[in-house]
Design a protein around this motif. Structure first.
Motif, PDB file in Angstrom:
ATOM      1  N   TRP A  31      -8.781  -3.367 -11.561  1.00 24.99           N
ATOM      2  CA  TRP A  31      -8.733  -3.321 -10.330  1.00 24.99           C
ATOM      3  C   TRP A  31      -7.922  -3.173  -9.819  1.00 24.99           C
ATOM      4  N   LEU A  32      -6.798  -2.026  -8.467  1.00 28.95           N
ATOM      5  CA  LEU A  32      -5.671  -2.858  -7.477  1.00 28.95           C
ATOM      6  C   LEU A  32      -5.654  -3.097  -6.560  1.00 28.95           C
ATOM      7  N   VAL A  33      -5.461  -4.248  -6.872  1.00 31.22           N
ATOM      8  CA  VAL A  33      -6.264  -4.799  -5.434  1.00 31.22           C
ATOM      9  C   VAL A  33      -5.246  -4.802  -3.857  1.00 31.22           C
ATOM     10  N   SER A  34      -4.117  -4.464  -4.315  1.00 32.47           N
ATOM     11  CA  SER A  34      -2.951  -4.213  -3.464  1.00 32.47           C
ATOM     12  C   SER A  34      -1.943  -3.272  -4.964  1.00 32.47           C
ATOM     13  N   SER A  35      -0.905  -2.943  -3.697  1.00 31.68           N
ATOM     14  CA  SER A  35      -0.160  -1.676  -4.036  1.00 31.68           C
ATOM     15  C   SER A  35       0.404  -3.263  -5.433  1.00 31.68           C
ATOM     16  N   ASP A  36       0.891  -4.262  -5.074  1.00 32.45           N
ATOM     17  CA  ASP A  36       1.636  -4.925  -6.330  1.00 32.45           C
ATOM     18  C   ASP A  36       0.426  -5.955  -6.928  1.00 32.45           C
ATOM     19  N   LEU A  37      -0.330  -5.905  -7.194  1.00 33.46           N
ATOM     20  CA  LEU A  37      -1.509  -6.568  -7.936  1.00 33.46           C
ATOM     21  C   LEU A  37      -2.698  -5.685  -8.073  1.00 33.46           C
ATOM     22  N   THR A  38      -2.766  -6.581  -9.377  1.00 38.75           N
ATOM     23  CA  THR A  38      -4.034  -5.676  -9.991  1.00 38.75           C
ATOM     24  C   THR A  38      -4.402  -6.613 -11.291  1.00 38.75           C
ATOM     25  N   VAL A  39      -5.544  -7.342 -11.023  1.00 34.31           N
ATOM     26  CA  VAL A  39      -6.895  -7.768 -11.454  1.00 34.31           C
ATOM     27  C   VAL A  39      -7.548  -6.766 -12.246  1.00 34.31           C
TER      28      VAL A  39
END
Length: 343
Positions: A31-39
């Protein structure tokens, strides 16, 4: 011909056969939570079905009778004896989840974390009783935390990670009464650090380094040979490191040339869970080198290499199986030529 109870020759045979089935299914979602964070998260299901049989006829001679022990009453020199075929069958299954994240906190750097569960199926080996023939699956939880990226205008790549793991039902070989068998220790705890560097000061030249520190020990583990809680696992050095120098010339009409120098270091390792001084290898330092010719278009290459340039003497295995130590040495210095073609 016979001489009393002593036979002129003794033949000892052992037959083993295994039929194993392994199947698994897995899925992984991110899941691409934001442009700089992937979970992300993943899950795997594994199923193992194993059937095993073995047959070793007992033999009789003075030598085999001298070799008899409570675990090996027949006295067979090379293993256990049976009254016919022993049949064993087991099946195991396990769920292995995984959670991870990656945080790109700048253009050239990111942090990562990974929590995962691992699994290794159980198995069988010849033993005097069926209960000793079976060893259970092992499981491990592992957590990695780290940072990686590039510095010096992207000429220096790095990765630094810390890890911790917890094994349950750790599969390990132990030698008792001169007989080797695999069993399950309660577990192993470990934690450590790893560092990797790759630096390119000029085009065609790369300097590399990797190093690790590991603290690992058995949990409370008692056998007929004693309690090994606190001992290090087999072949698990506390420190290890490696350094490389890799060079390749520019491309010319006739091709190109290159070279590689590899140095490696390893602190002492033990070959048995007893961690005895007689069954260990002290720290070792090895060097390998290679010179290469690359044909135009890289469709083939020719290498001249040398391994263990310093001709270091070291062991990669040693155990005392009751009749004295059995040792296996590492390769001495040797050299050779190899050719590789690419289609």
């Amino acid at each position: 011909a016979t001489c009393g109870r002593c036979q002129v020759s003794v033949t000892e045979t052992s037959y083993q056969r295994g039929d194993y089935l392994n199947a698994g299914v897995f899925d992984d979602l991110s899941w691409l939570v934001s442009s700089d964070l992937t979970v992300g998260a993943g899950l795997r299901y594994t199923y193992d079905d194993k059937n095993f049989k073995y047959n070793a006829a007992p033999v009789t001679s003075v030598i085999t009778r001298l070799n008899a022990t409570p675990l090996n009453p027949s006295g067979n020199v090379l293993g256990y004896s049976t009254d016919g075929w022993e049949h064993l069958g087991e099946d195991w299954d396990d769920w292995q989840p995984r959670l991870y994240l990656n945080w790109q906190f700048s253009l050239d750097h990111n942090a990562f974390a990974n929590l995962a569960r691992g699994y290794k199926a159980g198995g069988f080996e010849p033993a005097p009783t069926q209960s000793l023939s079976v060893f259970d699956p092992e499981q491990v939880w592992n957590l990695d935390l780290g940072i990686r990226g590039e510095l010096l205008q992207r000429r220096l790549g790095y990765q630094l990670a810390a890890f911790v793991y917890d094994y349950q039902d750790y599969q390990v070989q132990i030698i008792a009464d001169g007989i080797a068998r695999t069993g399950n220790a309660k577990g192993v705890d470990g934690h450590g650090l790893e560092l990797e560097l790759a630096y390119t000061p000029v085009s065609g030249l790369t300097l590399g380094f990797n190093g690790s520190w590991l603290h690992a020990e058995f949990k409370n583990y008692t056998t007929d040979e004693g309690n090994f809680g606190g001992n290090r696992p087999i072949l698990a050095p506390e420190y290890s490191a490696g350094a490389t120098v890799t060079w390749r010339s520019g491309d010319y009409s006739w091709g190109s040339v290159g070279g590689n120098l590899l140095s490696s270091y390893q602190s002492k390792v033990y070959f048995t869970v007893q961690n005895t001084k007689d069954a260990r290898q002290g720290s070792i330092y090895l060097q390998d080198a290679k010179l290469s010719y690359f044909a135009p278009s890289d469709n083939w290459q020719l290498d001249i290499f040398v391994r263990n340039m310093l001709n270091e003497e070291y062991r990669i295995f040693e155990q005392d199986v009751g009749a004295g130590p059995v040792s296996r040495r590492g390769d001495p210095r040797y050299w050779g030529v190899s050719a590789t073609a690419r289609f």
